[in-house]
Structure formats: C-alpha cells, structure tokens
Motif scaffolding. Structure first.
Motif, PDB file in Angstrom:
ATOM      1  N   VAL A 116      37.325  53.139  44.682  1.00  0.00           N
ATOM      2  CA  VAL A 116      37.811  51.977  44.362  1.00  0.00           C
ATOM      3  C   VAL A 116      37.299  50.924  45.510  1.00  0.00           C
ATOM      4  N   PRO A 117      36.722  50.037  44.746  1.00  0.00           N
ATOM      5  CA  PRO A 117      36.943  49.475  43.416  1.00  0.00           C
ATOM      6  C   PRO A 117      35.789  49.957  42.389  1.00  0.00           C
ATOM      7  N   GLU A 118      34.731  50.467  42.729  1.00  0.00           N
ATOM      8  CA  GLU A 118      33.557  50.594  42.040  1.00  0.00           C
ATOM      9  C   GLU A 118      33.879  51.479  40.701  1.00  0.00           C
ATOM     10  N   ASP A 119      34.791  52.261  40.694  1.00  0.00           N
ATOM     11  CA  ASP A 119      35.192  53.125  39.511  1.00  0.00           C
ATOM     12  C   ASP A 119      36.122  52.379  38.557  1.00  0.00           C
ATOM     13  N   LEU A 120      36.466  51.189  39.080  1.00  0.00           N
ATOM     14  CA  LEU A 120      37.408  50.496  38.160  1.00  0.00           C
ATOM     15  C   LEU A 120      36.919  49.235  37.705  1.00  0.00           C
ATOM     16  N   ASP A 121      36.041  48.568  38.385  1.00  0.00           N
ATOM     17  CA  ASP A 121      35.402  47.587  37.991  1.00  0.00           C
ATOM     18  C   ASP A 121      34.825  47.281  36.473  1.00  0.00           C
ATOM     19  N   LEU A 133      47.031  46.251  31.995  1.00  0.00           N
ATOM     20  CA  LEU A 133      46.410  47.040  32.853  1.00  0.00           C
ATOM     21  C   LEU A 133      47.194  47.972  33.985  1.00  0.00           C
ATOM     22  N   VAL A 134      47.445  49.332  33.469  1.00  0.00           N
ATOM     23  CA  VAL A 134      48.268  49.924  34.178  1.00  0.00           C
ATOM     24  C   VAL A 134      47.348  51.393  34.909  1.00  0.00           C
ATOM     25  N   PHE A 150      44.043  46.932  45.114  1.00  0.00           N
ATOM     26  CA  PHE A 150      43.461  46.688  43.872  1.00  0.00           C
ATOM     27  C   PHE A 150      44.310  46.090  42.881  1.00  0.00           C
ATOM     28  N   SER A 151      45.193  47.144  42.817  1.00  0.00           N
ATOM     29  CA  SER A 151      46.423  46.572  41.732  1.00  0.00           C
ATOM     30  C   SER A 151      47.152  45.198  41.984  1.00  0.00           C
ATOM     31  N   ARG A 152      47.167  44.969  43.241  1.00  0.00           N
ATOM     32  CA  ARG A 152      47.608  43.480  43.727  1.00  0.00           C
ATOM     33  C   ARG A 152      46.590  42.253  43.322  1.00  0.00           C
ATOM     34  N   GLN A 154      44.100  42.665  41.119  1.00  0.00           N
ATOM     35  CA  GLN A 154      43.856  42.322  39.667  1.00  0.00           C
ATOM     36  C   GLN A 154      45.219  42.163  38.725  1.00  0.00           C
ATOM     37  N   ARG A 155      46.495  42.266  39.434  1.00  0.00           N
ATOM     38  CA  ARG A 155      47.807  42.015  38.903  1.00  0.00           C
ATOM     39  C   ARG A 155      47.933  43.214  37.887  1.00  0.00           C
ATOM     40  N   ALA A 156      47.519  44.383  38.316  1.00  0.00           N
ATOM     41  CA  ALA A 156      47.758  45.570  37.523  1.00  0.00           C
ATOM     42  C   ALA A 156      48.911  46.150  37.795  1.00  0.00           C
ATOM     43  N   ASP A 157      49.539  46.885  36.823  1.00  0.00           N
ATOM     44  CA  ASP A 157      50.675  47.659  37.218  1.00  0.00           C
ATOM     45  C   ASP A 157      50.237  49.203  37.855  1.00  0.00           C
ATOM     46  N   LEU A 158      50.908  49.894  38.778  1.00  0.00           N
ATOM     47  CA  LEU A 158      50.597  50.849  39.601  1.00  0.00           C
ATOM     48  C   LEU A 158      51.607  51.789  39.200  1.00  0.00           C
TER      49      LEU A 158
END
Length: 708
Positions: A116-121, A133-134, A150-152, A154-158
């Motif tokens: 994280v974050p390489e595998d999510l970018d 994005l969840v 990262f979730s905060r 990118q405003r993603a749900d975790l």
C-alpha cells in the motif's frame, strides 16, 4: 468485520463529482498531449515542417509571399470524402457510455501481502469514474494502518474482515455489502489495462442474462499446452506489457462476449440480481455460495450466463495463478482471440518497422468498382494497414460509381477521391506512387508516365484478366496490353499462380506480395454449429461465369440426393429475385441468403461446417480464406492460387472443378467423417491468421519504394 462508520456512497458527496470531473479532464489532457507529442516526433511531421520553412524562406527571397497552398484542387471539390476514422492508432476506445448502472469496485487486500499504496494506485489510475471504491481487508488482521490511511485519502470505504477470513469468504462479504447494480472484484496488485471497467460493464449490459463477466487474462493468451506456471510465457510483462496487450486485445473488430461455464480469477464483475437469488455466502444458513466459482455454477443452474469481455485484458498479481478454467476452455472463439492477439504482437512490430521505412509516403490506389467485391475488400484493407504505418494511403474511384460504392461501403475508413478518368492525372498530383488495380485503370495512368517527374507507377494484378473476355474482343486486347502499356510500371500479384500467369503468358515480370484477408473481422464469433446436419454454404454469382454458378448448384443438388436430410445448403452472393439466378434454380431444398455484407457474412460462415468454392479456378480465393478464418472447412478448386494459403488434406480439401463429381464426393466424405472435418477446420482457423493486411501492405510498399 467492521467498516467505516460513514458508508454513504461517494457519489453523494457534493465535491465528489467536481473532483472526478477534474481527474477526467486531466486524463484527457494527458492523452491529447501524448497524441500531439507522437505526431510532432514523427519523421513525416518533421520533414513537413522543414519543407514549409524552406518554402517560406524562398518565397520571402523571391517575393512570392508566404501563403501555404493546399493540395491541388479537384475539378469537383466535393469529391473528397473524409474518412469515418483511421483505425489502428492504438486500441479501439473504451465504451464512452455507461447506462444508469452504478458500479462498486471491490479491491481485495490481503494482510501482509499487499503493498500500500503501490498495489492500489493502478485501480485509481485506470478506472474511469463514476464508481464507488471499497477496500476489503482480509487475512491476519495485522498491519492495516497504511490501508486505513489510503482509504481516508482516497475517500474509499474500508471493509475489515476479522482475523482468519480468507479470499473466498472476503469476496462474498464484499459482494454482500455492495448495494450497486454491478460490483467488480479486483485483487490488489492486479495489473489493469486502460478502460477495463468500462469494457466489463459494456459486456454485462449487452445482455440482461449475463450475471458474471471476466476479462481476458494471460491464461487465455497462452498456448493450448501451457500449464498454470507458464501461462504468460512469451507475453510482454509488467505494466507496460499489460498496456500493450490491452491495446491489442481492444483493437480490431467489436467484441464477441463468448459465454463460458465458470468464472473465477483476480478480476470479475458480478451483477447484483444474481446475488439476490443465490444467498449471500456461508453465513446465509450454510446454503449460500462459498466462492466465485461456486456462485457462477449456481447462477448457471438458475438461468444466468457467464461471459468473457474479450476486448478487456487484466493480469493477476504476481504469484497468483487463480484465473478460472484452463486457457480457452475448449472455446473456438477464445482460441481465435488468442491466435490473433499473439499475431497482433508481430503485427505491431511490423507496423513500426514499416513506419521507420515508409512514413510520410503518399500512395493512391485507383479502384474503379461500383459494388462490394473481393478485389475492393483487399485494396481497402491494405490501404487501412498503410495508414497505420504512417503512409498517406488513399483510394480513387470513378465519380459515376460514387453512389453505389458508398452504399456498398458505408463505413469505409480510408480517405476517398472520386473523379472522371480524364481528371485522374490532376487528382494524383503530389502522390509518391499511383497504383492501378484493374486493366481498365492502367491506361488512365498513361499521362502520368509522360510527366516531367512521374510518380512511381504500380499495377496490382488481381487475376489474369484477358481470360475474362472472348479472344479477339476489344476488352481482351485491352487487358492483354495492360501488362506492357506503362513503361517502368511495377507489377505485383497476390499469389505465385497469378504472377506465373503474367510472366509466362504476357512475358513480363510480376512480383508476389502474398495472400491476405481481414483477419480481425473474419474470425470465430460463435462456438461450433450443431452437428445434426452438415451445413454447406456456397457463393453463387451468375454475373461471373468463371465462378461456375450452375455447376455449384449441381454439386449441392447431387450432394442432397446422397445425404438427404443430413445436408443443409445455403447459397449467397446474389439476390433471390435476380432473373439470372432464378433461371439457375434447382428443385431441391436450399436457402438463398442474398448479397451479404461483412457482419452478415461473418455470421453465416460461423454457422457453416463447409464452404464450397466450385469456381473454374481462383487467382487467390478470398472467400475461402474468410470461411477458414471463421472456422469452416473449405473445399477449393485445385486450379489457381488457393495453394498460397491452403494445403489439401491439412487445412482444406482441393477438388477438380471441371465436373461436379469430385466436389460431391468431398461433401459426402466430410459429412461421414466429423473427426476429419473438425481437424481440417481447427488447422484452418490457426493457419490463416498470419495472412493479415499488414504483412502484404509492407511488401507492396517495398515493391513500390524499395528499401527506402
């Protein structure tokens, strides 16, 4: 399991639309800059700018002014047709639409294994909004702080699963938490191609019965004998390699969306309606699905279908071998896609090699045709290939044929000119090479040969045309004279047979550029047709005597006498009410499909077991190649040039067409030997793929311009 307290979808955030609209605009701006950079870096563009700089300088010194004239005008300026679009500058663009369906992207993040974050970018970079994005964390329960951050950001749900919950259960929990119509499950670290989500959604929305969709993956592109560990052998690796493969996968003809039995893998799209009737997982009273593969099996029993978005490509995370069934899974559609993608890598290299040698050259094909036909199909497909190589290739047809030609080719992707024969020398000004494609067009180029600085003159010999006419007739003599009329003309033909006819009978040299067909269009788009009857298709063209329409119908009638209800015959290439065809009709049951254009012909050939060509001879045999590309077994005349792409007993059946006997026997043998028919068809599908237009376009340019 716990999730963020605020589970409101991001699309409801007032600033979300603005932020993602800005991201989209930035992406479009980057793409535009890349196109401009490519154009300005090309050798043709640099040479063009240098030329105009010198011209302006000379104009200023000589008092000629600095106005840049355009190309020489035609007598009728409206004759210039703008193309619908030049294909091949990369992938066919991802679908620009999404209907009202909302989409959740569920990213599986295994504790301790994901970076994280390489595998999510890549998900953010290659996924076009809108989507929610969840992030689904599963595994040991440790080391999740970077993911929370990262979730905060990118405003993603975790969605955090408790300790010990592994991949399959985490997927089902993520799907259970989704409220979108469609949910894409992606493994963290998967290498995504541009437009992946749009293409998966387009597949799902193409048919309301599709409940699960996956893209193509490395296993689909591996050879039939490849094992799980070498699925990506010989394929470009890394993000750049995936982007290249994704562009090749998306290039060419529209997707087929082949259906498959089972779906699993690092990227799967699931329709919510499928979940509503199958339970939500192991917690649902112990009766719910336990994995994506289990879900796909249950959904199939409930009437849902699973499909492959065969215009999308995704590679799984390193070391993750999960990707559904074995490569191809016995699907001839996926086999055809694999063959064309792997050949596509060679086609890309060939394009770049030809671009380095011929970029900026201007070639005009003089193509006097009224209706669709094999010769026109070949010229147009090879002109399109030249456009992809940076060559300014255009086609000139007679003004009197304009209406019929555009009706036959409404979506032609090559720039067109229309002019009278007397106007051709003026229309051809500025071209480096002008190529005749029929005997009648050769004499129109004679004024060009007499000019002070003539262009390279070529003659694309597509048959031995003197044999079309009675000896002693005017057209017979014109066709014979066409081979020697133009001094220094560069003659070339598609097959050794055709070149040999010109050399031995007309006494002049003729190069061979090789056979070709539109391998992207004529491909398997359906699985094998039912085998209860033998489906035979044949072209019947009364206007072309050498195609022997009467003999063709005789072959089908006699085959029906032997096979009865085991034979299902269809003819095409002529309108059912054509008086010449009506006069040829035979009293046995068969169908007439009429005059078929591209998509209809592809459909017919995909539903055919055997294609019959009972012509007296074939200079090449374009329709037989197209049939073989679609998966049919071809019966072809032994006389002529079919041997340039077919071999008797290996991928086709050769027959003596001087009588009907051999062709009737061949049909009966194929009806009685389904294994032989299947072997020939399988070999045919694979063997014709290398005969694509780029290979011939490169040879044509070499004939015209040498190694310059």
């Amino acid at each position: 399991m716990r999730s963020r307290p605020d589970t409101t979808p991001m699309t409801r955030d007032p600033g979300w639309e603005l932020r993602h609209e800005l991201e989209r605009a930035r992406a479009e701006l980057r793409a535009a800059r890349e196109r401009i950079a490519w154009m300005e870096s090309s050798r043709f563009w640099k040479a063009r700018n240098a030329w105009w700089s010198l011209r302006e300088l000379a104009g200023g010194l000589l008092g000629l002014g600095t106005r840049r004239p355009g190309p020489p005008p035609l007598p009728r300026p409206e004759a210039l047709e703008a193309p619908a679009g030049i294909p091949g500058r990369g992938a066919r663009p991802s679908p620009a639409w999404r209907t009202g369906a909302n989409v959740d992207v569920l990213v599986l993040v295994p504790d301790g294994r994901a970076r994280v974050p390489e595998d999510l970018d890549p998900v953010i970079r290659h996924t076009r909004p809108p989507y929610r994005l969840v992030l689904v964390a599963h595994g040991s329960g440790e080391g999740r702080d970077p993911l929370r951050g990262f979730s905060r950001t990118q405003r993603a749900d975790l969605l955090e699963c408790e300790e010990g919950v592994e991949r399959d259960a985490a997927i089902l929990r993520g799907l259970a938490a989704s409220r979108a119509e469609l949910a894409a499950v992606v493994e963290a670290g998967a290498v995504l191609g541009p437009g992946w989500l749009d293409r998966l959604v387009a597949c799902a929305e193409s048919d309301g019965r599709i409940g699960m969709v996956r893209p193509l993956g490395p296993g689909d592109l591996a050879g039939p004998a490849a094992g799980p560990g070498d699925a990506d052998a010989g394929l470009p690796a890394g993000p750049a390699g995936v982007r290249l493969l994704a562009s090749i996968v998306a290039d060419g003809a529209p997707p087929s969306y082949p259906r498959i039995e089972e779906v699993d893998g690092p990227c799967v799209l699931v329709r919510r309606g499928l979940l509503d009737g199958s339970g939500r997982g192991p917690e649902a009273g112990g009766h719910g699905p336990r994995s994506l593969a289990d879900l796909s099996r249950r959904s199939r029993l409930a009437g849902w279908q699973s499909a492959v978005a065969d215009d999308a490509y995704v590679a799984g995370p390193p070391g993750n071998g999960v990707w559904g069934p074995a490569p191809g899974g016995g699907s001839r559609v996926l086999e055809g896609k694999r063959l064309r993608v792997r050949e596509g890598l060679r086609r890309r290299r060939l394009r770049e090699e030809c671009r380095a040698r011929f970029e900026g050259r201007r070639v005009l094909f003089v193509l006097p045709v009224l209706d669709r036909g094999g010769g026109a199909n070949v010229v147009l497909s090879e002109a399109r290939a030249m456009l992809r190589m940076g060559v300014d290739a255009r086609v000139l047809n007679l003004a009197q044929f304009r209406e019929g030609f555009l009706r036959s080719y409404p979506d032609v992707e090559v720039p067109l000119l229309f002019a009278a024969p007397s106007e051709i020398p003026r229309a051809a000004r500025g071209f480096d090479a002008v190529v005749a494609t029929a005997f009648s067009s050769v004499e129109w180029l004679l004024p060009l040969s007499r000019s002070a600085t003539p262009p390279v003159l070529g003659y694309y010999v597509q048959d031995f045309e003197p044999s079309f006419f009675p000896e002693g007739s005017r057209d017979h003599q014109r066709a014979w004279d066409s081979y020697t009329l133009l001094p220094g003309v560069r003659r070339f033909a598609k097959t050794e047979w055709n070149a040999r006819e010109v050399e031995t009978r007309a006494g002049v040299s003729c190069s061979v550029v090789g056979p070709s067909f539109d391998a992207d269009l004529f491909r398997p788009v359906e699985e094998e047709p039912p085998t209860e009857t033998l489906r035979v298709a044949a072209m019947v063209r009364p206007s072309t005597p050498r195609r022997q329409p009467a003999l063709t119908l005789e072959v089908l009638e006699r085959a029906h006498r032997r096979l009865g209800g085991r034979l299902e015959a269809t003819v095409f290439g002529v309108s059912e009410d054509d008086p010449a065809y009506v006069a040829l009709k035979r009293p046995f049951p068969y169908g007439c499909a009429g005059e078929l254009h591209d998509s209809a012909l592809v459909s017919l050939l995909n539903r055919t077991h055997v294609f019959l060509d009972a012509s007296r001879y074939q200079a090449m045999g374009l329709t037989a190649m197209e049939a073989m590309g679609c998966g049919a077994t071809a019966i072809v005349p032994s006389a002529g040039g079919a041997g340039s792409f077919a071999e008797d007993g290996r991928n086709a059946v050769f027959v003596d067409t001087s009588t009907a006997d051999a062709a009737v026997d061949a049909i009966e043998r194929l009806a009685d030997s389904p294994d032989l028919r299947a072997r020939l068809a399988r070999e045919a599908r694979a063997s014709v793929v290398p005969f694509h237009p780029e290979a011939v376009a490169g040879r044509v340019l070499t004939v015209l311009f040498g190694d310059a």
